[in-house]
Design an enzyme around this catalytic site. Structure first.
Site, PDB file in Angstrom:
ATOM      1  N   ASP A  15       0.818  -1.205   0.000  1.00  0.00           N
ATOM      2  CA  ASP A  15       0.000   0.000   0.000  1.00  0.00           C
ATOM      3  C   ASP A  15       0.854   1.257   0.000  1.00  0.00           C
ATOM      4  OD1 ASP A  15       0.994  -0.360   2.576  1.00  0.00           O
ATOM      5  OD2 ASP A  15      -0.952  -0.739   3.483  1.00  0.00           O
ATOM      6  N   ASN A  71      -7.113  -3.013  14.592  1.00  0.00           N
ATOM      7  CA  ASN A  71      -8.505  -3.278  14.185  1.00  0.00           C
ATOM      8  C   ASN A  71      -8.614  -4.449  13.207  1.00  0.00           C
ATOM      9  OD1 ASN A  71      -7.531  -2.260  11.789  1.00  0.00           O
ATOM     10  ND2 ASN A  71      -8.901  -0.485  11.698  1.00  0.00           N
ATOM     11  N   HIS A 112      -6.981  -4.773  10.313  1.00  0.00           N
ATOM     12  CA  HIS A 112      -6.748  -4.525   8.886  1.00  0.00           C
ATOM     13  C   HIS A 112      -5.461  -5.204   8.434  1.00  0.00           C
ATOM     14  CE1 HIS A 112      -4.467  -0.414   9.545  1.00  0.00           C
ATOM     15  NE2 HIS A 112      -3.637  -1.420   9.628  1.00  0.00           N
ATOM     16  N   GLU A 137      -9.586  -1.985   5.548  1.00  0.00           N
ATOM     17  CA  GLU A 137     -10.150  -1.641   6.847  1.00  0.00           C
ATOM     18  C   GLU A 137     -11.432  -2.439   7.112  1.00  0.00           C
ATOM     19  OE1 GLU A 137      -8.271   0.019   8.723  1.00  0.00           O
ATOM     20  OE2 GLU A 137      -8.041   2.125   8.187  1.00  0.00           O
TER      21      GLU A 137
HETATM   22  P1  PGA Z   1       2.400  -1.686  12.779  1.00  0.00           P
HETATM   23  O1  PGA Z   1       1.264  -1.523  11.677  1.00  0.00           O
HETATM   24  O2  PGA Z   1       3.320  -2.755  12.296  1.00  0.00           O
HETATM   25  O3  PGA Z   1       3.068  -0.330  12.815  1.00  0.00           O
HETATM   26  O4  PGA Z   1       1.708  -2.033  14.054  1.00  0.00           O
HETATM   27  C1  PGA Z   1       0.686  -2.649  11.128  1.00  0.00           C
HETATM   28  C2  PGA Z   1      -0.481  -2.261  10.282  1.00  0.00           C
HETATM   29  O5  PGA Z   1      -1.140  -1.241  10.571  1.00  0.00           O
HETATM   30  O6  PGA Z   1      -0.790  -2.998   9.332  1.00  0.00           O
END
Ligand code: PGA
Length: 240
Positions: A67, A136, A138, A143
């Site tokens: 992304d 959450n 995702h 999302e």
């Molecule tokens: P993080 O993010 O590794 O910084 O916890 C993971 C994500 O949001 O997919």
């Protein structure tokens, strides 16, 4: 899903890097699916070390990132292209022209998503896809929602994600509100998926992977339908 529990973040990072190393040795022109965020940083550090000290060779490897924020210039220090250069690409012998990140600069985001999806299809398929996970649930920027999307698409980030990602920005207003992300189908088409889960804040979402329920409100649960997913997590994520 296969689960590997590690005692801490350092062990998780090394375990993940060893799996990537093995794939690259087995298949020198492996197609890697890569992720940004805090979680894979330790794995990238180990891969850089393996390149420097053991000659792990990335010269024939290609990569596709999940992304990118939209709109955002790839030179911007907050862009995921910049993150990948800083954390991995600038320190290994990968051919940058074979590294792909959706373009946050594209004038027409839909055309960019279609281009990225075609590029992915022409790669012959991702051999191993690295994933972090949001609190959450995702994956990429898919999302929680009633409807998820299969292909690369433009998405409005949820307030939760904007708040969590604000730690990387001076102020919350600076966090982009949109992103281009591979869809659930693009992610699930990888031959192997390596999901990394670290820290107490990920406890709830890790637990949601232990039973067999699937919900679009926790997009990562869809990974339960994939035949080759390795979940590596640490004690902090397990105990909460
Ligand atoms: P993080 O993010 O590794 O910084 O916890 C993971 C994500 O949001 O997919």
């Amino acid at each position: 899903m296969r689960f590997i529990q590690c005692k801490d973040y350092a062990e998780l990072s090394l375990t993940a890097a060893k799996i990537m190393q093995e794939k690259i040795i087995q298949k020198p022109n492996a197609v890697l699916g890569l992720a940004t965020g805090s979680t894979p940083v330790g794995m990238y550090q180990n891969l850089v070390k393996m390149h420097r000290e053991e000659g792990l060779d990335f010269s024939a490897v290609s990569s596709y990132n999940l992304d990118e924020y939209y709109p955002l210039s790839s030179d911007d220090s907050q862009s995921y292209r910049y993150f990948m250069n800083q954390n991995l690409f600038d320190h290994i012998n990968i051919d940058k022209s074979r590294t792909h990140v959706p373009s946050g600069e594209a004038k027409d985001p839909e055309a960019e998503c279609a281009r990225y999806e075609e590029l992915l299809a022409s790669s012959g398929g991702v051999d191993i896809q690295v994933l972090g996970i949001g609190e959450n649930g995702h994956i990429g920027f898919n999302e929680p929602a009633d409807i998820l999307h299969a292909k690369t698409h433009l998405i409005h980030l949820t307030q939760d994600t904007i708040a969590v990602n604000a730690r990387f920005f001076e102020k919350i207003e600076d966090v982009p509100t949109k992103a281009l992300t591979m869809g659930m189908g693009s992610i699930m088409s990888a031959k192997t998926i390596l999901l990394l889960i670290s820290g107490a804040k990920k406890h709830r979402v890790l637990r949601s992977l232990f039973d067999d329920s699937i919900t679009t409100q926790i997009p990562a649960t869809l990974l339960k339908t994939h035949s080759d997913v390795i979940v590596i997590y640490d004690d902090a994520a397990y105990h909460g």
